[in-house]
Design a protein around this motif. Structure first.
Motif, short mmCIF file in Angstrom:
data_model
loop_
_atom_site.label_atom_id
_atom_site.label_comp_id
_atom_site.label_asym_id
_atom_site.label_seq_id
_atom_site.Cartn_x
_atom_site.Cartn_y
_atom_site.Cartn_z
N ASP A 282 -4.01 2.00 5.98
CA ASP A 282 -3.24 3.57 5.82
C ASP A 282 -1.97 3.48 6.36
O ASP A 282 -1.73 3.46 7.50
CB ASP A 282 -4.18 4.40 6.17
CG ASP A 282 -3.73 6.03 5.92
OD1 ASP A 282 -2.55 6.00 5.16
OD2 ASP A 282 -4.12 7.03 6.45
N ALA A 283 -0.89 3.70 5.43
CA ALA A 283 0.33 3.70 6.13
C ALA A 283 0.74 4.93 6.83
O ALA A 283 1.55 4.86 7.68
CB ALA A 283 1.60 3.62 4.87
N HIS B 141 6.13 0.51 7.73
CA HIS B 141 5.11 1.66 7.32
C HIS B 141 3.75 0.93 6.94
O HIS B 141 2.74 1.49 7.40
CB HIS B 141 5.50 2.23 6.02
CG HIS B 141 6.69 3.06 6.35
ND1 HIS B 141 6.71 4.41 6.62
CD2 HIS B 141 8.08 3.00 6.46
CE1 HIS B 141 7.54 4.97 6.82
NE2 HIS B 141 8.74 4.14 6.71
N PHE B 142 3.71 -0.20 6.38
CA PHE B 142 2.50 -0.86 6.15
C PHE B 142 1.79 -1.73 7.35
O PHE B 142 1.42 -2.69 6.98
CB PHE B 142 2.41 -1.55 4.81
CG PHE B 142 2.45 -0.42 3.89
CD1 PHE B 142 1.22 0.20 3.19
CD2 PHE B 142 3.68 0.15 3.18
CE1 PHE B 142 1.15 1.36 2.23
CE2 PHE B 142 3.84 1.31 2.25
CZ PHE B 142 2.57 1.83 1.70
N ASP C 231 -3.97 5.04 0.28
CA ASP C 231 -4.74 6.12 0.82
C ASP C 231 -4.31 7.40 0.94
O ASP C 231 -4.69 8.33 0.58
CB ASP C 231 -4.99 5.54 2.39
CG ASP C 231 -5.88 4.19 2.35
OD1 ASP C 231 -6.98 4.51 2.42
OD2 ASP C 231 -5.33 3.19 2.68
N THR C 232 -2.68 7.41 0.82
CA THR C 232 -1.95 8.51 0.56
C THR C 232 -2.32 9.11 -0.51
O THR C 232 -2.68 10.44 -0.58
CB THR C 232 -0.47 8.19 1.14
OG1 THR C 232 -0.30 7.61 2.23
CG2 THR C 232 0.43 9.68 1.03
N GLY D 109 1.36 4.67 -0.25
CA GLY D 109 0.08 3.85 -0.26
C GLY D 109 -0.94 4.38 -0.88
O GLY D 109 -1.18 5.60 -1.10
N GLU E 181 -3.64 -5.40 -4.20
CA GLU E 181 -4.61 -5.86 -3.24
C GLU E 181 -5.45 -6.76 -4.12
O GLU E 181 -5.77 -6.53 -5.54
CB GLU E 181 -5.36 -4.42 -2.78
CG GLU E 181 -4.68 -3.52 -2.00
CD GLU E 181 -4.96 -2.34 -1.73
OE1 GLU E 181 -4.90 -2.04 -0.59
OE2 GLU E 181 -5.86 -1.70 -2.34
N TYR F 273 -4.96 -2.56 2.00
CA TYR F 273 -3.96 -2.51 3.04
C TYR F 273 -4.40 -1.37 3.86
O TYR F 273 -5.10 -0.41 3.37
CB TYR F 273 -2.84 -2.07 2.29
CG TYR F 273 -1.94 -3.20 1.80
CD1 TYR F 273 -0.88 -3.85 2.69
CD2 TYR F 273 -2.02 -3.44 0.55
CE1 TYR F 273 -0.65 -5.14 2.04
CE2 TYR F 273 -1.29 -4.65 -0.25
CZ TYR F 273 -0.57 -5.27 0.62
OH TYR F 273 0.09 -6.49 0.11
N ALA G 144 -2.14 -1.48 -6.22
CA ALA G 144 -1.18 -1.95 -4.97
C ALA G 144 -1.14 -3.37 -4.78
O ALA G 144 -0.99 -4.10 -3.79
CB ALA G 144 -1.92 -1.39 -3.48
N ARG H 12 -5.85 -2.40 9.06
CA ARG H 12 -6.85 -1.42 8.56
C ARG H 12 -8.09 -1.37 9.61
O ARG H 12 -8.48 -0.29 9.85
CB ARG H 12 -7.34 -1.82 7.34
CG ARG H 12 -8.12 -0.75 6.47
CD ARG H 12 -8.43 -0.82 5.16
NE ARG H 12 -9.14 0.30 4.43
CZ ARG H 12 -8.44 1.13 3.86
NH1 ARG H 12 -7.10 1.33 3.85
NH2 ARG H 12 -9.21 1.98 3.19
#
Lengths: 367, 367
Positions: free
Chosen positions: B64-65, B249-250, A23-24, A21, A41, B62, A39, B254
């Protein structure tokens, strides 16, 4: 995993994530991206009405287990009854439920080599066997998918239209025609996550209760609500009912339901967003061309850009962009992985892309 | 369900919901409840900081996974590492993943007769076999649960402390003592959804990485964020890692992640809420006593009220309340179903309860 008595299937699965992801990624590089355009988005964001509806939601109340108001509005929007529609925790969540309903150990499933990895994650997670067919001229190949489905007796056949990660698309009429060769025992899983961004005629022009197909839609893309996690599926009521056997009935965030409803009701905002998406696609194409790269035609909110060499070169270009704060992704499979995939961005983000790309390409050539 | 090739297990499952949601109830009766005090929601609401954090979240991104910031804060709060914690779509969602990891066709699971139905829903959904032991003096009976687990070789043993629907509780020391008889092959699933409302000493006083237990927590109750759908589990890292094999995971909203983090960081608001919960419990007890009913001691955000006769009578009282706009629920199983279960409400809501209860009882007596 020896201490715990997991099922044999669970024992065999890797602890993994279908993809990393944003953020990761940001934590890994230690700073926020200048341009978060990897992504898919929707940087143009949701309707202000959706933002307001979410802010006004009383979050101490559980969400409506039936997503009643949202389903009612979706039914009106699509000209179906509410019984044709299931709302869930994003398409990802709905794909998980669907796979769980259909796929047991060893059951065959068909997808394209390099298509959406989360579908494959779910199939593996329920012990299914994945059969892949190649893309054809950077398009998913419905005839090959359906032929493979017949060959392996697939329970599910997955195709995204428009496609992710390539952005290419088929007309709905083409798919409907190809479906004449869909085997009777195979359900066509049509992921239309990006269809709002596509030209008229891309939607499948078949009755919404055609028993051969289930269509997946989302508020994460054109409607700009990826963080809210609202997807839905449209299919014959008999199939929709089956989701109630396994879904997390109280899994829907209450504000997300209200936000999605408000977003759906603001079609003017959607039209304006689609205009921004269209202009951003053109601009990405322009930037790519200016740098000697080849943009693929796209009907989604991103553009796959052919870097002109192999996957290693495209990866080097991508790494050069990421190192300069431009978050983009790339296809996983050959030969699509000669491309990088750039999501539509604001003018400022695409300015940053334009500024970073020449050096990223130069670095890649010197790798 | 003959047209679609569902798995044999999916074919066999009913399309059902573990219990009917408040919004569905309101649609059924055709108006909003005067007092929505049946679903153990927290009417006192979340911290204003949580509300603000959610409103300020950019929902086009998205979630954060990894729920990284939230897990980091939870780890600090509980004195663990982040690897001891998994965040998911409510305890309901996490229970689903846990059952999926452990329970295959015919695997044995143990719970109490009349305990949380959503756990049973998940077990049935993966083909497990549910074994039930009775409550003992309106308490879940850990010794009986663990003895049954040994008898049937259970993979999972579920207990909620404090209990839902009865509100009764054991000290953590009592549970730890009872765990000496937990069979080596059984994982203890300890649902602590209401533990913030309970007296000191109710939390299980064992190391958080004790491999015999997984603890479930939520932001839906004391923290007032039921609509946000944020639960978490605490266990040994080896077990937590297994969730990454199967989870969506997602799947995390948020804004919900940001809201839960802000709620956790506002322990002052929590303390104030717990004070309101405590006063509301007392008031419910008072109202029950004034009407000749017997409130059970509760360590949760609701009170089970013994109506003094059988399940049919309690149901008649409940129906009389619902007909007067007071939404409450009741236990499913005998003999607990001689009670109705009333969630903590505002002063105004409990005034409405006090006004409606005498007539509801009178009606029930005349049924």
């Amino acid at each position: 995993m020896t201490r715990y008595r997991l099922t044999p299937l669970a024992q065999s699965l890797p602890a993994t994530v279908p993809f990393v992801g944003p953020d990761t990624h940001e934590r890994q590089v230690g700073r926020a991206f200048v341009a978060r355009i990897g992504a898919n988005e929707n940087v143009f964001g949701p309707s202000p009405n959706a933002v307001q509806a979410m802010a006004e939601t009383e979050q101490w109340m559980y969400g409506d287990a039936e997503s009643y108001e949202l389903r009612r509005a979706l039914a009106a929007h699509h000209g179906t009854t509410m019984d044709h529609i299931i709302v869930g925790e994003g398409i990802d969540g709905l794909l998980g439920y669907l796979v769980r309903l259909f796929v047991g150990q060893g059951d065959a499933v068909v997808t394209s080599d390099g298509a959406y990895p989360t579908f494959n994650y779910h199939v593996a997670g329920f012990g299914g066997t994945i059969h892949k067919v190649p893309y054809r001229d950077d398009h998913e190949d419905p005839s090959a998918l359906f032929a493979k489905a017949a060959e392996v007796d697939a329970k599910l056949v997955y195709l995204a239209n428009p496609d992710n990660p390539m952005g290419t698309w088929h007309s709905g009429a083409t798919l409907a025609q190809a479906m004449e060769d869909l085997p009777a025992g195979s359900l066509f899983v049509l992921d239309e996550a990006y269809v709002e961004c596509a030209p008229e005629g891309t939607e499948l022009p078949l009755p919404k209760d055609d028993p051969r197909v289930i269509r997946m839609r989302t508020f994460s893309k054109a409607y700009g609500l990826a963080g809210a996690r609202v997807g839905y599926a449209i299919a014959a009521p008999e199939l929709i009912t089956a989701f109630h056997k396994v879904r997390n009935h109280f899994g829907m965030n209450r504000a997300a339901q209200a936000g999605a409803l408000a977003a759906l009701q603001d079609q003017e905002w959607l039209a304006q967003t689609l205009d921004q998406v269209s202009r951003a696609r053109d601009r990405i194409g322009q930037i790519a061309g200016d740098n000697g790269l080849i943009p693929l035609p796209s009907a989604a909110n991103f553009v796959a850009v052919d870097c002109g060499r192999d996957g290693a070169f495209a990866k080097a270009v991508l790494d050069g962009l990421v190192a300069r704060g431009i978050f983009v992704r790339m296809p996983f499979a050959t030969p699509q992985n000669r491309c990088i995939r750039i999501s539509c961005g604001t003018d400022a983000q695409l300015d940053a892309l334009a500024a970073a790309l020449p050096a990223a390409i130069e670095d890649a050539k010197n790798t």
